[in-house]
Scaffold this motif. Structure first.
Motif, PDB file in Angstrom:
ATOM      1  N   GLN A 498       0.792  -1.264   0.001  1.00  0.00           N
ATOM      2  CA  GLN A 498      -0.020  -0.138  -0.176  1.00  0.00           C
ATOM      3  C   GLN A 498       0.801   1.341  -0.002  1.00  0.00           C
ATOM      4  N   ILE A 499       1.907   1.020   0.635  1.00  0.00           N
ATOM      5  CA  ILE A 499       2.875   2.382   0.802  1.00  0.00           C
ATOM      6  C   ILE A 499       3.234   2.602  -0.598  1.00  0.00           C
ATOM      7  N   LYS A 500       3.755   1.515  -1.214  1.00  0.00           N
ATOM      8  CA  LYS A 500       4.218   1.749  -2.670  1.00  0.00           C
ATOM      9  C   LYS A 500       3.261   2.137  -3.522  1.00  0.00           C
ATOM     10  N   ALA A 501       1.976   1.863  -3.311  1.00  0.00           N
ATOM     11  CA  ALA A 501       1.185   2.270  -4.310  1.00  0.00           C
ATOM     12  C   ALA A 501       0.821   3.836  -3.901  1.00  0.00           C
ATOM     13  N   LEU A 502       0.940   4.037  -2.785  1.00  0.00           N
ATOM     14  CA  LEU A 502       0.727   5.645  -2.422  1.00  0.00           C
ATOM     15  C   LEU A 502       1.842   6.380  -3.088  1.00  0.00           C
ATOM     16  N   PHE A 503       2.894   6.112  -2.910  1.00  0.00           N
ATOM     17  CA  PHE A 503       3.895   7.073  -3.572  1.00  0.00           C
ATOM     18  C   PHE A 503       4.142   7.013  -4.934  1.00  0.00           C
ATOM     19  N   ASP A 504       3.790   5.607  -5.539  1.00  0.00           N
ATOM     20  CA  ASP A 504       4.094   5.417  -6.812  1.00  0.00           C
ATOM     21  C   ASP A 504       2.931   4.334  -7.573  1.00  0.00           C
ATOM     22  N   PRO A 505       1.735   5.481  -7.684  1.00  0.00           N
ATOM     23  CA  PRO A 505       0.581   4.522  -8.104  1.00  0.00           C
ATOM     24  C   PRO A 505       0.363   3.907  -9.452  1.00  0.00           C
ATOM     25  N   LYS A 506       1.445   4.613 -10.313  1.00  0.00           N
ATOM     26  CA  LYS A 506       1.569   4.181 -11.702  1.00  0.00           C
ATOM     27  C   LYS A 506       2.580   2.909 -12.050  1.00  0.00           C
ATOM     28  N   GLY A 507       3.539   2.698 -10.875  1.00  0.00           N
ATOM     29  CA  GLY A 507       4.164   1.544 -10.866  1.00  0.00           C
ATOM     30  C   GLY A 507       5.415   2.041 -11.782  1.00  0.00           C
ATOM     31  N   LEU A 508       5.895   3.176 -11.816  1.00  0.00           N
ATOM     32  CA  LEU A 508       7.100   3.554 -12.664  1.00  0.00           C
ATOM     33  C   LEU A 508       8.125   3.707 -11.888  1.00  0.00           C
TER      34      LEU A 508
END
Lengths: 527, 527
Positions: A498-508
């Motif tokens: 969830q932390i990853k998705a918060l900072f980097d929603p596009k997954g780039l």
């Protein structure tokens, strides 16, 4: 009469239209109250010439490498374990330029792989094989912005080479204590992103413990300035610790404010020969009791590792007359003129010898000799490759469990691969060993290395059973990514995603390092 | 013909229905791909008897306080600065019970205010006036689960009183170095949630630096077990640092694994009289140079604070014959038998005296005397209330800037309130002062305290201008919450809000502490 539709929505969104075949016009506004709803993961864009041109406009053509002769060194890790491809290496020269290229990358759906000195050991700094992941090199962010000896703080940019900072601190009569084999080429940004350990953790902690503040460019290009230089600051969530050890998956660290320390007035280095890991731990206990926080290094080395080093490292030689099964390298750093360092380390030897913990010892008589002792230890990482394949682990257990771990893991490896040559060495005082296994003499390298995963699984099972970690200091990268969910608390793993998705929603942002990006995860599930 | 609708959606959601007055049936499935979409902020539920009963079933009636005579002490902070109301104080006895009550609270939309020893200074542990916020007391989570002297780690529950852990460590010939005025009643969970500082930060760091792992119950009741006991563990985002210093707004810390340290073999404590803050800093510099990491305490005290303490604290007395404008309390802790502590502190005095930094000094001759010296310092927090109103600040600046800060802030206060009596004292070695201003003699208490915000604003402006912090160690709570956005980087503030929403989407976890909860924020905007 009924109409069924499935809409995938990226709020905020208003819908207006007409059901086909019906004459009812409708207008629906979808209002989603939670502001954390973000863009979805995307497929990274192809790096075509149109995109490359836009980056060149931002930071200048000379700072955008595209020829494969130029980009190749960035795509290959020094041990040749990890390699990839890229159509573009960016070398921004300021935080603002990093921000600009990140913003463009975000808009254009370009994947970014941040890279410091390219000395990482788990593949976190290496792009994938598609050629479409841009490498963002921090090498031109190489200024020491300030160095305040009175307050013991330096503000340095991410591309400053560790050794450069060590030297600058020394010139100001201060110490920046982080020390590791790669210090001549690794960069501060990489040290922070991997929370580097090294040989001074015992007294000074990991990199994390040396950081007062960071400046970071987020995946969408925003600059977050937390470059505080304060020893105490309780004003909200301490966000810097997400980026430290975050392996460049949440943003790009562009600068950091780092603690400096008083420079030791004297250092004593010695190599003690011991018969068993148990006796090594008894020696550690005794040394800590004598030297307290002045004990700044306690490293374990097996005879096999010493032999490899003597054989392959230029200038390395045995320091004791007879061979011994294990060696401990002790370093004592004295910050006070009130302490006689030499007497202290001699007292440790005498008491340990009388107690039967120690067989023999060599005390460094000169700075040069102390450096030679350390070279024996530092050389151990590099020399193993000359002895054929090496299956590696970077494990930690509670400090006092090191002997028990070795008592389980060594026989297990010898049973699995008869004749294998274990080289477990490293930071015993921190409970951290590089538990490496060299191939049997004359064995087939590829056949041996084919058992990497099997041996890892076996050793890591012992580690986890003892409450240990499968990555003490090297990190996860791609090397251990798929193993991580099995050894972490599932709730913790879920929060990490969830932390990853918060900072980097596009997954780039450094995709598929540390944790699988949402789009890859989905692809796996779809298969 | 047209229909307009606004729907607020909490995905995943399927809609099926009929536009009123129309005969078109429709079915729409709203599919939102980002899994981080969460429940929305809610109005906390009223604590009616039906809800109270459900909690009693979970942890037993005797552990649910509802009578106001029982709940009142939990609703009031010891200085009478913060008070609220509650219909329910919960005292779960295990992590599983915390999980159960949190799960129920989440389902029933009940707000939770976690509370340790109720010694916090910024209102973070106090419920609001509605009576509907449940206090979750950690007092029954009071076990030291393990204490491993060999590995220097203790696993303790949140409700363990700090002094209890200090004593247990001492009995194992180890040190748990956190030390502060409230240590006889503050609890480990609160120490972690506020990242407590105290008097040993100089050598051992803040509470954050003593933590190896935590166990935490998330707002939805899930238990996240990160109770690792390792010195090195680079396996993903270091989530514990969000909860440490998170003031109970992201979850409830139920246990922690904490570092232990070698117990000092000798301590030397002295009070040095100095003429100015500049000379105090020169003394600090000299002491650090002589003692290195053995300098474990360096506290600044003004004459006014010493006078208050002598007057009001039982047993406190002047330690030097003549009065001096400033005093420094030095503590040196010796971990090695190789060091003569007495000679060391005497050498510091002699050199400082010759350099003209120091006027006089008293060296503690006995452990009792050392404790008396410390009592003078520790007493200073409490005695101010006997001198009328006191406007308080808990500020930090870069260490060497303390004299410059005082040179700006003291005259500013004296100009704003002629006759005011400043008592700036505390952790000079960490750049942290409790910059408190007592009312002028004979002034009206209420009229003086009415200027709290004005003086805070003035002092904090100087602090921010010098790169400092408006809360060095006490935290934000409600006291400084509304001031925070003005002194933080806006991007950092934005990320903090997103982190809060990620962990606590309903806004039920210690609402309105540290940052305004989304529902309050919205209400403000609507007004």
């Amino acid at each position: 009469m009924s109409s069924a539709r499935v809409w995938t929505i990226y709020p905020p969104l208003g819908l207006k239209g007409r059901f086909p075949g019906e004459d009812l016009a409708y207008q629906v506004t979808l209002q989603v109250t939670n502001s954390s709803i973000s863009p979805k993961p995307v497929e990274p864009a192809r790096l075509d010439s149109h995109i490359l041109e836009q980056f060149k406009v931002l930071i200048g053509e000379q700072n955008c490498l595209t020829a494969s002769a130029d980009t190749d060194p960035y795509c290959r890790e020094w041990r040749d374990k990890f390699f990839g491809k890229t159509a573009l290496v960016l070398k921004p020269g300021s935080t603002e330029e990093v921000s600009a290229v990140m913003k463009l990358a975000y808009e254009q759906n370009c994947a970014i792989v941040p890279q410091g000195g390219n000395t990482g050991l788990v593949g976190a700094q290496t792009p994938d094989a598609s050629g479409n992941q841009i490498i963002l090199s921090t090498e031109r962010l190489n200024r020491i912005r300030t160095l305040d000896a009175d307050s013991n703080v330096a503000i340095v940019e991410a591309g400053v080479v560790l050794e450069q900072l060590q030297t600058a601190a020394e010139e100001a009569n201060r110490l920046f204590p982080l020390a590791l084999g790669a210090q001549g080429s690794c960069q501060i940004g990489g040290n922070l992103s991997t929370n580097a350990g090294g040989t001074s953790v015992l007294s000074y902690g990991n990199t994390r413990d040396m950081v007062l503040g960071i400046e970071v460019v987020l995946p969408d290009g925003r600059i977050m300035n937390c470059l505080r230089t304060l020893r105490k600051d309780n004003t909200g969530y301490d966000l810097k610790h997400l980026f430290i050890g975050g392996e460049g998956t949440l943003g790009v660290i562009t600068a950091a404010s780092l603690k400096l320390y008083p420079r030791p007035k004297d250092q004593q280095v010695a190599i003690f020969a011991v018969e068993t890991p148990e006796k090594a731990f008894s020696l550690f206990d005794l040394a800590r009791d004598h030297a307290g926080s002045m004990l700044t290094g306690f490293e374990l080395m097996p005879r096999m590792g010493v032999e490899f080093t003597i054989k392959h490292a230029p200038g390395a030689r045995d320091v004791l007359e007879a061979p011994h099964p294990w060696y401990c390298l002790l370093e004592i750093s004295i910050g006070s003129p009130a302490v006689d360092g030499r007497a202290l380390i001699e007292a440790i030897f005498e008491e340990a010898f009388e107690a039967g913990f120690v067989e023999d010892a060599a005390l460094a008589e000169t700075t040069q000799q102390a450096a030679d002792f350390w070279r024996l230890r530092h050389g151990m990482s590099e020399v193993q490759k000359h002895e054929g394949g090496s299956i590696k682990h970077d494990i930690s257990v509670p400090v006092s469990s090191i002997p028990a771990f070795l008592a389980r893991a060594l026989p297990a490896c010898e049973e699995a691969i008869p004749g294998c040559r274990p080289v477990p060495f490293g930071h015993m005082g921190d409970g951290n060993l590089h538990f490496n296994i060299s191939q049997p003499l004359g064995a087939d390298r590829e056949a041996f290395l084919a058992r990497w995963e099997e041996i890892n699984t076996m050793v890591h099972a012992i580690v986890v059973d003892m409450g240990g970690s499968i990555s003490a200091e090297h990190g996860i990268g791609t090397l251990k990514r798929d193993e991580l969910p099995a050894v972490k608390d599932p709730v913790e793993m879920d929060i990490m995603r969830q932390i990853k998705a918060l900072f980097d929603p596009k997954g780039l942002m450094n995709p598929d390092k540390l944790i699988k990006s949402a789009s890859s995860f989905k692809k796996d599930q779809d298969q």
